[in-house]
Design a protein around this motif. Sequence first.
Motif, short mmCIF file in Angstrom:
data_model
loop_
_atom_site.label_atom_id
_atom_site.label_comp_id
_atom_site.label_asym_id
_atom_site.label_seq_id
_atom_site.Cartn_x
_atom_site.Cartn_y
_atom_site.Cartn_z
N VAL A 1 0.65 -0.71 -0.22
CA VAL A 1 -0.49 0.11 -0.29
C VAL A 1 0.76 1.08 -0.05
N PHE A 2 2.21 1.77 0.97
CA PHE A 2 2.75 2.13 0.72
C PHE A 2 3.67 2.42 -0.50
N GLU A 3 4.08 1.51 -0.78
CA GLU A 3 4.09 1.70 -2.49
C GLU A 3 3.88 2.81 -3.47
N ARG A 4 2.08 2.08 -3.74
CA ARG A 4 1.33 2.60 -3.72
C ARG A 4 1.32 3.80 -4.08
N LEU A 5 1.19 4.23 -2.99
CA LEU A 5 1.28 6.04 -2.58
C LEU A 5 2.06 6.40 -2.94
N GLY A 6 3.65 5.82 -2.87
CA GLY A 6 4.42 6.53 -3.33
C GLY A 6 5.33 6.83 -2.32
N LEU A 7 5.24 5.51 -1.00
CA LEU A 7 6.04 6.56 0.19
C LEU A 7 6.87 5.40 0.67
N ALA A 8 8.40 5.50 -0.15
CA ALA A 8 8.86 4.63 -0.05
C ALA A 8 9.79 3.82 1.78
N HIS A 9 9.71 2.81 1.87
CA HIS A 9 10.42 1.92 2.99
C HIS A 9 11.58 1.81 2.95
N SER A 10 12.72 1.90 3.70
CA SER A 10 14.14 2.14 3.47
C SER A 10 14.24 -0.10 3.98
N MET A 11 15.35 -0.10 2.77
CA MET A 11 15.76 -1.20 3.15
C MET A 11 16.33 -1.42 4.63
N ALA A 12 16.73 -1.28 5.30
CA ALA A 12 16.77 -1.72 6.60
C ALA A 12 15.35 -1.74 7.69
N ARG A 13 14.19 -1.40 7.04
CA ARG A 13 12.93 -0.93 7.71
C ARG A 13 12.44 -2.93 7.18
N ARG A 14 12.74 -2.90 5.55
CA ARG A 14 12.01 -4.47 5.51
C ARG A 14 12.67 -5.62 6.11
N GLN A 15 14.37 -5.12 5.91
CA GLN A 15 14.85 -6.41 6.98
C GLN A 15 14.29 -6.48 8.08
N ARG A 16 13.91 -5.36 9.14
CA ARG A 16 13.82 -5.32 10.74
C ARG A 16 12.25 -5.97 10.59
N TRP A 17 11.24 -5.71 9.91
CA TRP A 17 10.19 -6.61 9.67
C TRP A 17 10.25 -7.71 8.70
N SER A 18 11.20 -8.16 8.74
CA SER A 18 11.30 -9.51 7.90
C SER A 18 11.96 -10.35 9.23
N ARG A 19 12.82 -9.66 9.89
CA ARG A 19 13.55 -11.13 11.10
C ARG A 19 12.28 -10.78 11.96
N PHE A 20 11.53 -9.84 11.86
CA PHE A 20 10.23 -10.00 13.00
C PHE A 20 9.35 -11.53 12.91
N PHE A 21 9.11 -11.56 11.48
CA PHE A 21 8.52 -12.19 10.90
C PHE A 21 9.29 -13.50 10.97
N MET A 22 10.05 -13.29 10.19
CA MET A 22 11.04 -15.17 10.72
C MET A 22 10.93 -15.31 12.51
N ALA A 23 10.83 -14.94 13.32
CA ALA A 23 11.17 -14.83 14.69
C ALA A 23 9.93 -15.30 14.52
N ARG A 24 9.07 -15.46 14.63
CA ARG A 24 7.58 -16.10 14.40
C ARG A 24 7.02 -17.20 13.78
N LEU A 25 7.84 -17.38 12.96
CA LEU A 25 7.70 -18.37 11.80
C LEU A 25 8.69 -19.34 12.78
N SER A 26 9.74 -19.44 12.94
CA SER A 26 10.46 -20.06 13.52
C SER A 26 10.51 -20.91 14.95
N ASN A 27 9.44 -20.01 15.40
CA ASN A 27 8.85 -20.16 16.77
C ASN A 27 7.71 -21.60 16.44
N ALA A 28 6.97 -21.69 15.12
CA ALA A 28 5.69 -22.37 15.01
C ALA A 28 6.63 -23.29 14.23
N LEU A 29 7.68 -23.31 13.86
CA LEU A 29 8.52 -24.64 13.76
C LEU A 29 8.43 -25.79 14.61
N PRO A 30 8.62 -26.91 14.14
CA PRO A 30 9.09 -27.88 15.56
C PRO A 30 10.54 -28.44 15.36
#
Length: 263
Positions: A29-58
Amino acid sequence: MSRLRVYARIARVLMVVTLGLGMASVFGVFERLGLAHSMARRQRWSRFFMARLSNALPFDVTVHGELPKTPMLWVSNHVSWTDIPLLGMLTPLSFLSKAEVRTWPVAGWLAAKAGSLFIRRGSGDSQLIRKQMTRHLEQAYPLLMFPEGTTTDGRSLRTFHGRLLSAAIDSEVAMQPVAIRYVRDGEPCTLAPFIGDDDLLSHLMRLFANDRGGVEIHLLKPIECLGRERAALAFEAQQAVQKALFGEIVEPQRAPMRPAIAA
């Protein structure tokens, strides 16, 4: 293990994936609005997601070694698609992935929104991707690749390819070798590898139908790349991972293959 418990475990993973889709949608949505997100922010949110996915794995995860304090090019052996969340939870990272991943339902979209770089094997675009990797590293964004180019059964190591390691040389960053090993009852795990004609759903059912396994992640001594040859770097990294996994330096053996999720 009861079928109900298996389905409950899978439902937890699906809930995490839904969270990831929501996060990626916000970026879209932010991309469509022309609001750029830095790579650093993308990496932080990616880590947040990966941590929760890892916790769900056995898996019960043990990390050996220290996280690098400066951006580096990470290189790791590759056993399963689960390598990605398990390594991605450690620190904000981007991944180098094969181009086909971009077209995968859900996973491809999530990978793109997380800032992954994509390469088409055999298309002659290695120079272009090397420049993209170099620019990525020069901007102080850590990047991880799987230089074997394929997953293995975890009992052997394939040759590390060095052609894209030039990015570390050009950007003057160090290389962080990583060894990941899956164990079960003190032996190499036969459930975790994602190889051959395996499919994701069958693999998930197999993992969740059994007790929790163990994962050992070894963050090895960084390798300085400045002024080095890429072939020498690939060999040194491969030998370091080989020693961490198997305790000795031996010639890599051929193993069942599946095209790498990230290379």
